[in-house]
Design a protein around this motif. Structure first.
Motif, mmCIF file in Angstrom:
data_model
loop_
_atom_site.group_PDB
_atom_site.id
_atom_site.type_symbol
_atom_site.label_atom_id
_atom_site.label_comp_id
_atom_site.label_asym_id
_atom_site.label_seq_id
_atom_site.Cartn_x
_atom_site.Cartn_y
_atom_site.Cartn_z
ATOM 1 N N ILE A 16 20.427 1.412 4.742
ATOM 2 C CA ILE A 16 19.205 1.715 3.996
ATOM 3 C C ILE A 16 18.002 1.025 4.625
ATOM 4 N N TYR A 17 18.113 -0.262 4.900
ATOM 5 C CA TYR A 17 17.002 -0.978 5.550
ATOM 6 C C TYR A 17 16.677 -0.354 6.903
ATOM 7 N N SER A 18 17.680 -0.168 7.729
ATOM 8 C CA SER A 18 17.479 0.329 9.081
ATOM 9 C C SER A 18 16.826 1.711 9.086
ATOM 10 N N SER A 19 17.370 2.637 8.310
ATOM 11 C CA SER A 19 16.838 4.001 8.313
ATOM 12 C C SER A 19 15.444 4.067 7.695
ATOM 13 N N TRP A 20 15.196 3.297 6.634
ATOM 14 C CA TRP A 20 13.878 3.297 5.996
ATOM 15 C C TRP A 20 12.843 2.755 6.974
ATOM 16 N N LEU A 21 13.121 1.605 7.566
ATOM 17 C CA LEU A 21 12.156 0.999 8.481
ATOM 18 C C LEU A 21 11.925 1.870 9.716
ATOM 19 N N LYS A 22 12.975 2.400 10.302
ATOM 20 C CA LYS A 22 12.822 3.229 11.503
ATOM 21 C C LYS A 22 12.123 4.554 11.206
ATOM 22 N N SER A 23 12.466 5.189 10.103
ATOM 23 C CA SER A 23 11.876 6.498 9.825
ATOM 24 C C SER A 23 10.412 6.400 9.387
ATOM 25 N N SER A 34 1.330 -3.619 14.839
ATOM 26 C CA SER A 34 2.317 -4.072 15.826
ATOM 27 C C SER A 34 3.720 -4.041 15.231
ATOM 28 N N ASN A 35 4.711 -3.909 16.095
ATOM 29 C CA ASN A 35 6.098 -3.914 15.619
ATOM 30 C C ASN A 35 6.432 -5.201 14.888
ATOM 31 N N THR A 36 5.929 -6.325 15.395
ATOM 32 C CA THR A 36 6.204 -7.615 14.762
ATOM 33 C C THR A 36 5.707 -7.632 13.320
ATOM 34 N N VAL A 37 4.477 -7.210 13.127
ATOM 35 C CA VAL A 37 3.900 -7.196 11.784
ATOM 36 C C VAL A 37 4.585 -6.132 10.926
ATOM 37 N N TYR A 38 4.743 -4.943 11.463
ATOM 38 C CA TYR A 38 5.345 -3.854 10.689
ATOM 39 C C TYR A 38 6.731 -4.231 10.186
ATOM 40 N N TYR A 39 7.624 -4.617 11.088
ATOM 41 C CA TYR A 39 9.007 -4.858 10.669
ATOM 42 C C TYR A 39 9.118 -6.043 9.716
ATOM 43 N N LYS A 40 8.305 -7.058 9.893
ATOM 44 C CA LYS A 40 8.350 -8.200 8.977
ATOM 45 C C LYS A 40 7.832 -7.786 7.588
ATOM 46 N N CYS A 41 6.645 -7.217 7.571
ATOM 47 C CA CYS A 41 6.002 -6.910 6.288
ATOM 48 C C CYS A 41 6.673 -5.749 5.555
ATOM 49 N N HIS A 42 7.058 -4.722 6.284
ATOM 50 C CA HIS A 42 7.681 -3.590 5.598
ATOM 51 C C HIS A 42 9.091 -3.948 5.117
ATOM 52 N N HIS A 43 9.759 -4.820 5.856
ATOM 53 C CA HIS A 43 11.073 -5.291 5.391
ATOM 54 C C HIS A 43 10.911 -6.037 4.075
ATOM 55 N N GLU A 44 9.881 -6.873 3.984
ATOM 56 C CA GLU A 44 9.617 -7.602 2.736
ATOM 57 C C GLU A 44 9.318 -6.633 1.587
ATOM 58 N N LEU A 45 8.563 -5.574 1.885
ATOM 59 C CA LEU A 45 8.236 -4.583 0.863
ATOM 60 C C LEU A 45 9.495 -3.864 0.380
ATOM 61 N N VAL A 46 10.320 -3.424 1.315
ATOM 62 C CA VAL A 46 11.566 -2.745 0.951
ATOM 63 C C VAL A 46 12.470 -3.678 0.155
ATOM 64 N N GLU A 47 12.541 -4.929 0.578
ATOM 65 C CA GLU A 47 13.365 -5.915 -0.123
ATOM 66 C C GLU A 47 12.899 -6.089 -1.572
ATOM 67 N N ALA A 48 11.592 -6.145 -1.768
ATOM 68 C CA ALA A 48 11.050 -6.293 -3.124
ATOM 69 C C ALA A 48 11.352 -5.061 -3.973
ATOM 70 N N ILE A 49 11.211 -3.884 -3.392
ATOM 71 C CA ILE A 49 11.497 -2.652 -4.134
ATOM 72 C C ILE A 49 12.969 -2.595 -4.513
ATOM 73 N N LEU A 50 13.847 -2.856 -3.542
ATOM 74 C CA LEU A 50 15.283 -2.808 -3.822
ATOM 75 C C LEU A 50 15.714 -3.891 -4.816
ATOM 76 N N GLY A 51 14.965 -4.982 -4.870
ATOM 77 C CA GLY A 51 15.294 -6.076 -5.778
ATOM 78 C C GLY A 51 14.794 -5.890 -7.202
ATOM 79 N N ASP A 52 13.990 -4.872 -7.431
ATOM 80 C CA ASP A 52 13.457 -4.598 -8.767
ATOM 81 C C ASP A 52 14.570 -4.024 -9.635
#
Length: 132
Positions: A16-23, A34-52
């Motif tokens: 789920i993390y891999s496909s969401w972030l890549k797609s 940048s990839n550094t900013v995107y993958y860090k920040c979007h991973h945090e966003l996905v983590e927060a959503i999945l944790g709700d």
């Protein structure tokens, strides 16, 4: 039926993390990030959503093999945060079956406004409440 729907389990999280972030990486909303900013920040966003606790993730998989994932949806009643189907399984109606589980409304968020499903409407701001 060629697939079954089931709640996501912990073993599904990597996919789920891999496909969401890549797609979402090629989405216009994050072009120039940048990839550094995107993958860090979007991973945090996905983590927060999945944790709700109010958000549910449902998986479409092979009827005889729960590990063979075709796609998934992350959402709550009336809100779709993300729906994803692997390329070989698109156009078979899997996304429609997944979307039916959350009964989308005008508050639905999708990455691709050109591919609206049912009565969904693109609203990227719905996810902002999850970002720190």
């Amino acid at each position: 039926m060629l697939w079954k729907l089931r709640p996501a389990i912990q073993a599904d999280e990597s996919f789920i993390y891999s496909s969401w972030l890549k797609s979402f990486r090629d989405a216009p909303a994050v072009s120039g990030v940048s990839n550094t900013v995107y993958y860090k920040c979007h991973h945090e966003l996905v983590e927060a959503i999945l944790g709700d606790a109010g958000v549910q993730t449902m998986v479409a998989c092979a009827p005889d093999d729960d590990e063979q994932i075709f796609g998934y949806i992350v959402g709550s009643p009336g809100t779709c945060h993300w729906v994803y189907v692997k390329h070989p399984f698109r156009t078979f109606g899997i996304a429609m079956d997944l979307m039916a589980l959350i009964k989308p409304s005008v508050h639905t968020t999708k990455a691709r406004p050109s591919s609206l499903i049912g009565n969904s409407v693109y609203n990227p701001y719905e996810q902002w409440k999850y970002y720190k």
